[in-house]
Design a protein around this motif. Structure first.
Motif, PDB file in Angstrom:
ATOM      1  N   PHE A 177      -3.791  32.758  25.449  1.00  0.00           N
ATOM      2  CA  PHE A 177      -4.407  31.824  25.164  1.00  0.00           C
ATOM      3  C   PHE A 177      -4.228  31.120  24.070  1.00  0.00           C
ATOM      4  O   PHE A 177      -3.862  31.586  23.036  1.00  0.00           O
ATOM      5  CB  PHE A 177      -5.889  32.495  24.810  1.00  0.00           C
ATOM      6  N   ASN A 178      -3.860  29.916  24.307  1.00  0.00           N
ATOM      7  CA  ASN A 178      -3.484  29.023  23.032  1.00  0.00           C
ATOM      8  C   ASN A 178      -4.542  28.383  22.253  1.00  0.00           C
ATOM      9  O   ASN A 178      -5.021  27.232  22.623  1.00  0.00           O
ATOM     10  CB  ASN A 178      -2.475  28.165  23.740  1.00  0.00           C
ATOM     11  N   LEU A 179      -5.146  28.918  21.144  1.00  0.00           N
ATOM     12  CA  LEU A 179      -6.074  28.490  20.278  1.00  0.00           C
ATOM     13  C   LEU A 179      -5.682  27.190  19.839  1.00  0.00           C
ATOM     14  O   LEU A 179      -6.292  26.230  19.594  1.00  0.00           O
ATOM     15  CB  LEU A 179      -6.748  29.574  19.443  1.00  0.00           C
ATOM     16  N   MET A 180      -4.523  27.082  19.174  1.00  0.00           N
ATOM     17  CA  MET A 180      -4.001  26.005  18.394  1.00  0.00           C
ATOM     18  C   MET A 180      -4.183  24.683  19.248  1.00  0.00           C
ATOM     19  O   MET A 180      -4.557  23.727  18.681  1.00  0.00           O
ATOM     20  CB  MET A 180      -2.508  26.313  17.944  1.00  0.00           C
ATOM     21  N   ASP A 181      -3.470  24.806  20.202  1.00  0.00           N
ATOM     22  CA  ASP A 181      -3.544  23.411  21.239  1.00  0.00           C
ATOM     23  C   ASP A 181      -4.885  22.995  21.423  1.00  0.00           C
ATOM     24  O   ASP A 181      -4.972  21.802  21.520  1.00  0.00           O
ATOM     25  CB  ASP A 181      -2.609  23.823  22.510  1.00  0.00           C
ATOM     26  N   ARG A 182      -5.735  24.015  21.564  1.00  0.00           N
ATOM     27  CA  ARG A 182      -7.197  23.581  22.048  1.00  0.00           C
ATOM     28  C   ARG A 182      -7.799  23.116  20.840  1.00  0.00           C
ATOM     29  O   ARG A 182      -8.380  22.064  21.014  1.00  0.00           O
ATOM     30  CB  ARG A 182      -7.659  24.832  22.733  1.00  0.00           C
TER      31      ARG A 182
ATOM     32  N   ASP B 103     -10.935  40.943  10.052  1.00  0.00           N
ATOM     33  CA  ASP B 103     -11.732  41.085  11.045  1.00  0.00           C
ATOM     34  C   ASP B 103     -12.310  39.973  11.868  1.00  0.00           C
ATOM     35  O   ASP B 103     -12.692  40.158  12.990  1.00  0.00           O
ATOM     36  CB  ASP B 103     -12.825  41.885  10.409  1.00  0.00           C
ATOM     37  N   GLN B 104     -12.274  38.683  11.409  1.00  0.00           N
ATOM     38  CA  GLN B 104     -12.610  37.670  11.938  1.00  0.00           C
ATOM     39  C   GLN B 104     -11.508  37.289  13.156  1.00  0.00           C
ATOM     40  O   GLN B 104     -11.747  36.949  14.240  1.00  0.00           O
ATOM     41  CB  GLN B 104     -12.820  36.549  11.233  1.00  0.00           C
ATOM     42  N   LYS B 105     -10.362  37.286  12.591  1.00  0.00           N
ATOM     43  CA  LYS B 105      -9.124  36.993  13.544  1.00  0.00           C
ATOM     44  C   LYS B 105      -9.150  37.824  14.816  1.00  0.00           C
ATOM     45  O   LYS B 105      -8.741  37.628  15.552  1.00  0.00           O
ATOM     46  CB  LYS B 105      -7.881  37.299  12.592  1.00  0.00           C
ATOM     47  N   GLN B 106      -9.474  39.278  14.405  1.00  0.00           N
ATOM     48  CA  GLN B 106      -9.456  40.195  15.526  1.00  0.00           C
ATOM     49  C   GLN B 106     -10.391  39.868  16.581  1.00  0.00           C
ATOM     50  O   GLN B 106     -10.084  39.949  17.632  1.00  0.00           O
ATOM     51  CB  GLN B 106      -9.994  41.510  14.919  1.00  0.00           C
ATOM     52  N   ARG B 107     -11.466  39.160  16.348  1.00  0.00           N
ATOM     53  CA  ARG B 107     -12.226  38.544  17.514  1.00  0.00           C
ATOM     54  C   ARG B 107     -11.718  37.514  18.469  1.00  0.00           C
ATOM     55  O   ARG B 107     -12.085  37.653  19.594  1.00  0.00           O
ATOM     56  CB  ARG B 107     -13.545  38.057  16.891  1.00  0.00           C
ATOM     57  N   LEU B 108     -10.437  37.249  17.987  1.00  0.00           N
ATOM     58  CA  LEU B 108     -10.172  36.280  18.965  1.00  0.00           C
ATOM     59  C   LEU B 108      -9.197  37.032  20.014  1.00  0.00           C
ATOM     60  O   LEU B 108      -9.039  36.628  21.045  1.00  0.00           O
ATOM     61  CB  LEU B 108      -8.617  35.513  18.145  1.00  0.00           C
TER      62      LEU B 108
ATOM     63  N   GLU C  29     -12.245  33.279  24.604  1.00  0.00           N
ATOM     64  CA  GLU C  29     -13.162  31.908  24.810  1.00  0.00           C
ATOM     65  C   GLU C  29     -14.209  31.961  23.913  1.00  0.00           C
ATOM     66  O   GLU C  29     -14.410  30.968  23.341  1.00  0.00           O
ATOM     67  CB  GLU C  29     -13.712  32.199  26.435  1.00  0.00           C
ATOM     68  N   GLY C  30     -14.728  33.194  23.590  1.00  0.00           N
ATOM     69  CA  GLY C  30     -16.148  32.955  22.579  1.00  0.00           C
ATOM     70  C   GLY C  30     -15.661  32.558  21.252  1.00  0.00           C
ATOM     71  O   GLY C  30     -16.270  31.764  20.413  1.00  0.00           O
TER      72      GLY C  30
END
Length: 261
Positions: A42-47, A69-74, A79-80
């Protein structure tokens, strides 16, 4: 002939092993622990770059400043996480742009064809029409809510103090940055000011049912109104958000504008 044990995966987390009949004939099922780091790519940065218009280093800097802990949710829900992350970044960016946006007068050609925006005749959905009265630009006016009905009633009570009024058609837009969206105002009014001398003053009114921008349902409604205050001030038109139930005094000079909280 030589037989060997055969095993296969039925579903993630479960493995079945089969031994041929000649060697005891048994089926054994065992649970297999799934590795916690097996996640889809999953490419969060590009999106995020594509949907916000910010650079990759900027998006990366925002992400790096988040708590662990917030980063772990990725990893738990890509998607969420992306939907919330990008939405929050866009919201902060929209507020930033709104607070710093400036308008300059343009002496060039008018950006609108008035004959096209205000044709001699207009058609409206029959169920949404009100009698505009003698001061309406058209004999009928479209209303989209009870708030607008109260507004028309209040304007008509002003009598001959009103030179004319109209509802802005959808084709009239104040062009704003895409992160905010273009703005279509509600009402235009010309009123006679009899304080000392006869002078026709022009107004643009936004009727939301409240004058408190913090109570608006959608954040972009507030941003558009704040941008409109700046836009109409540059061209010398008084812009107001008004409560149709408290219309009296709306023509008085306005000295302050609402700010983003």
């Amino acid at each position: 002939m030589i037989f060997t044990n055969v095993s296969w995966r039925l579903a993630e987390g479960e493995e079945v092993e089969y031994t041929p009949v000649g060697f005891g004939g048994r089926v054994a099922v065992r649970e297999v622990q799934v590795r916690a780091d097996r996640y889809p790519v999953f490419n969060l940065m590009d999106r995020a770059v594509k949907q916000t218009g910010l650079t990759r280093p900027t998006i990366n800097a925002i992400f790096r400043r988040m708590r662990d802990d917030q980063k772990q949710r990725l990893l738990e829900n890509p998607e969420g996480f992306a939907t919330v992350f990008i939405g929050e970044v866009r919201s902060a960016l929209a507020d930033h742009v709104t607070a710093r946006l400036e308008f300059l007068p343009d002496e060039g050609a008018p950006p609108y064809d008035l004959g096209e925006i205000f044709p001699p005749k207009r058609s409206f959905p029959q169920k949404e029409l009100l009698e505009a009265g003698p001061r309406g630009l058209y004999n009928l006016v479209q209303k989209d809510s009870d708030v607008e009905k109260h507004y028309v009633d209040a304007i008509r009570q002003e009598g001959d103090a009103i030179v004319f009024y109209f509802k802005f058609p959808p084709g009239f837009k104040v062009h704003l940055p895409a992160i905010i969206g273009n703005y279509n105002p509600d009402w235009g009014v010309a009123r006679v000011d009899r304080a000392g001398r006869t002078e026709v003053r022009t107004f643009v009114h936004e009727t939301k049912g409240t004058t408190e921008l913090s109570k608006l349902q959608f954040p972009n409604e507030r941003r558009k109104i704040l941008c409109a205050q700046k836009f109409f001030a540059v061209i010398g038109v008084t812009y107001l958000t008004i409560d149709p139930k408290k219309v009296s005094g709306w023509w008085e000079p306005v000295t302050e504008q609402s700010q983003i909280e």
